[in-house]
Design an enzyme around this catalytic site. Sequence first.
Site, short mmCIF file in Angstrom:
data_model
loop_
_atom_site.label_atom_id
_atom_site.label_comp_id
_atom_site.label_asym_id
_atom_site.label_seq_id
_atom_site.Cartn_x
_atom_site.Cartn_y
_atom_site.Cartn_z
N GLN A 22 0.80 -1.22 0.00
CA GLN A 22 0.00 0.00 0.00
C GLN A 22 0.83 1.27 0.00
O GLN A 22 0.31 2.35 -0.23
CB GLN A 22 -0.93 0.00 1.21
N ASN A 163 -1.45 -10.53 8.57
CA ASN A 163 -2.36 -9.44 8.83
C ASN A 163 -3.76 -9.83 8.35
O ASN A 163 -3.95 -10.17 7.18
CB ASN A 163 -1.92 -8.19 8.06
N GLU A 164 -4.71 -9.81 9.24
CA GLU A 164 -6.14 -9.94 8.90
C GLU A 164 -6.47 -11.14 8.01
O GLU A 164 -6.92 -10.98 6.87
CB GLU A 164 -6.65 -8.66 8.24
N GLU A 379 -4.31 -1.69 14.42
CA GLU A 379 -4.88 -0.74 13.45
C GLU A 379 -6.20 -0.23 13.98
O GLU A 379 -7.01 -1.00 14.52
CB GLU A 379 -5.17 -1.40 12.09
N LYS A 439 -9.83 7.19 -0.62
CA LYS A 439 -10.12 6.80 0.75
C LYS A 439 -8.84 7.02 1.56
O LYS A 439 -7.90 6.22 1.49
CB LYS A 439 -10.53 5.32 0.78
N TYR A 441 -6.69 7.69 5.09
CA TYR A 441 -6.69 7.41 6.53
C TYR A 441 -5.53 8.10 7.25
O TYR A 441 -5.45 8.05 8.48
CB TYR A 441 -6.48 5.92 6.78
C1 NOJ Z 1 -6.99 -3.18 7.33
C2 NOJ Z 1 -5.84 -3.53 6.51
O1 NOJ Z 1 -4.83 -4.11 7.25
C3 NOJ Z 1 -5.30 -2.39 5.67
O2 NOJ Z 1 -4.48 -2.95 4.71
C4 NOJ Z 1 -6.44 -1.61 5.12
O3 NOJ Z 1 -6.07 -0.66 4.19
C5 NOJ Z 1 -7.21 -1.01 6.26
N1 NOJ Z 1 -7.76 -2.07 7.06
C6 NOJ Z 1 -8.36 -0.12 5.86
O4 NOJ Z 1 -9.30 -0.83 5.15
#
Ligand code: NOJ
Length: 473
Positions: A22, A163-164, A379, A439, A441
Amino acid sequence: MTQEDARFPKDFVFGAATAAYQCEGETRTHGKGKVAWDDYLDEKGLFSADPASDFYHRYPEDLRLCQEYGINGIRVSIAWSRIFPNGDDPVPNSEGVAFYHRLFAECRSRGVEPYVTLHHFDSPDALYREGDFLNQHAIDAFERYARFCFAEYPEVTHWFTFNEIWAVVSNMYIEGTWPRGQRYRLDLAFQAMHNMMVAHARAVLAFEELGHPGSIGVVHALSTKYPDDPAAAGDVEAARIDDVLNNQFLLEATFDGRYSEETLDCANRLAALAGGRLEFLPEDLEQLAAAAPHNDCLGINYYQSNFLKAYDGPNDCHHNSTGEKGTERHALQGIGEYVARPEIPRTDWDWMIYPQGLYDLVMRICRQWPHYKELYVTENGMASKDRLEEGAVHDEERIHYIREHLRWALKAIAEGAHLRGYFVWSLMDVFSWNNGYNKRYGLFYVDFDTQERIPKDSARWYAKVAQERFLDT
Ligand code: NOJ
């Protein structure tokens, strides 16, 4: 909240998070191998992850900003295919290996502790084509890659494997919004979650066996599930089943190293409804069990909670990837449907803003798995379509969002939770998987034409909280 309760523990980590794909850019250069996203984004022709936030070149500037703004921890991920271009090559790519040494050295020189994830949504394309983690080869290759990284980077002391896992499987096999694009295959979703947890377990056992100092854990995307009407049995059951799918299955694999009867019943039933069946090999279950006590920490990515109603219609999901509020729909056969609550605000992407859900989640982990060791909020953050106005970004809503989540985090700490740190997603604006670049953050605004970084109001506010270790009200 009293003055004392508004104070953070003295070693609390005030972090911010990034992920290789990212932010780095240079996705197909310097010897890096392809990931599934490369072709997928090309085919869609919507956005490119090059140069994203150009972190590959600008990391010294981003780490300088961390230091200046009191951010003393950074989540970064290693791009697997920068080290092993095809995921399982006999020889690593020396340029990729050297890049991460430079990055970690810069972290150290700026006093910013790196928290490093081995897999952040970016399986090497060669493995992805063979079925990704539905194929045993990915599990074996992940263990080799993890062993290589542990040995190569002794300068890293905080490791996360995945991750996730939930986001990976829900987007690949349920919502179909990521490469692979399969929909409503709950059988594949459960199987892939299990297989990724086996890969996690094997990395944890390798870490233990090699005797590395430091900590290892996994980052899960967790959301608290509430029945829309707590007095309606159907809503309560919908919340329970959705919890198994999103939270309980992965948390049992992590902390217990086995699945309870209730969880297995639910997983098998949902897999059968989707037309498949689950296979958990005895030797894999043994590894899960052996690794469970060696999880040093759990990372929680918390963004939203969900309220559920009973539902007996067909699968019907629509993902809001454009930021057009009110377009999200999520109803799954055999589970339930998400309902919006008018009194609870949502982001433009329809993510419900519910800070108390973080507290409920943390306290539930403390209650249900009292042997857990450490937790981090790895996060949390707020997406918005930030605008630069006369050189500034006044992101009051983001400040409010972070403040409220930190307030509930402090309450959990006051009640005994071993919550060691908090990472804002994201450090700077980055590429967003389904949304490209509108988007945002970040604490730092990125002008994607010039790559200039501009501190948002939230960056200044966060710096003050980190410096004073105190949450203003
Ligand atoms: C979780 C993820 O780890 C990240 O990669 C993502 O961009 C953010 N959430 C926001 O959606």
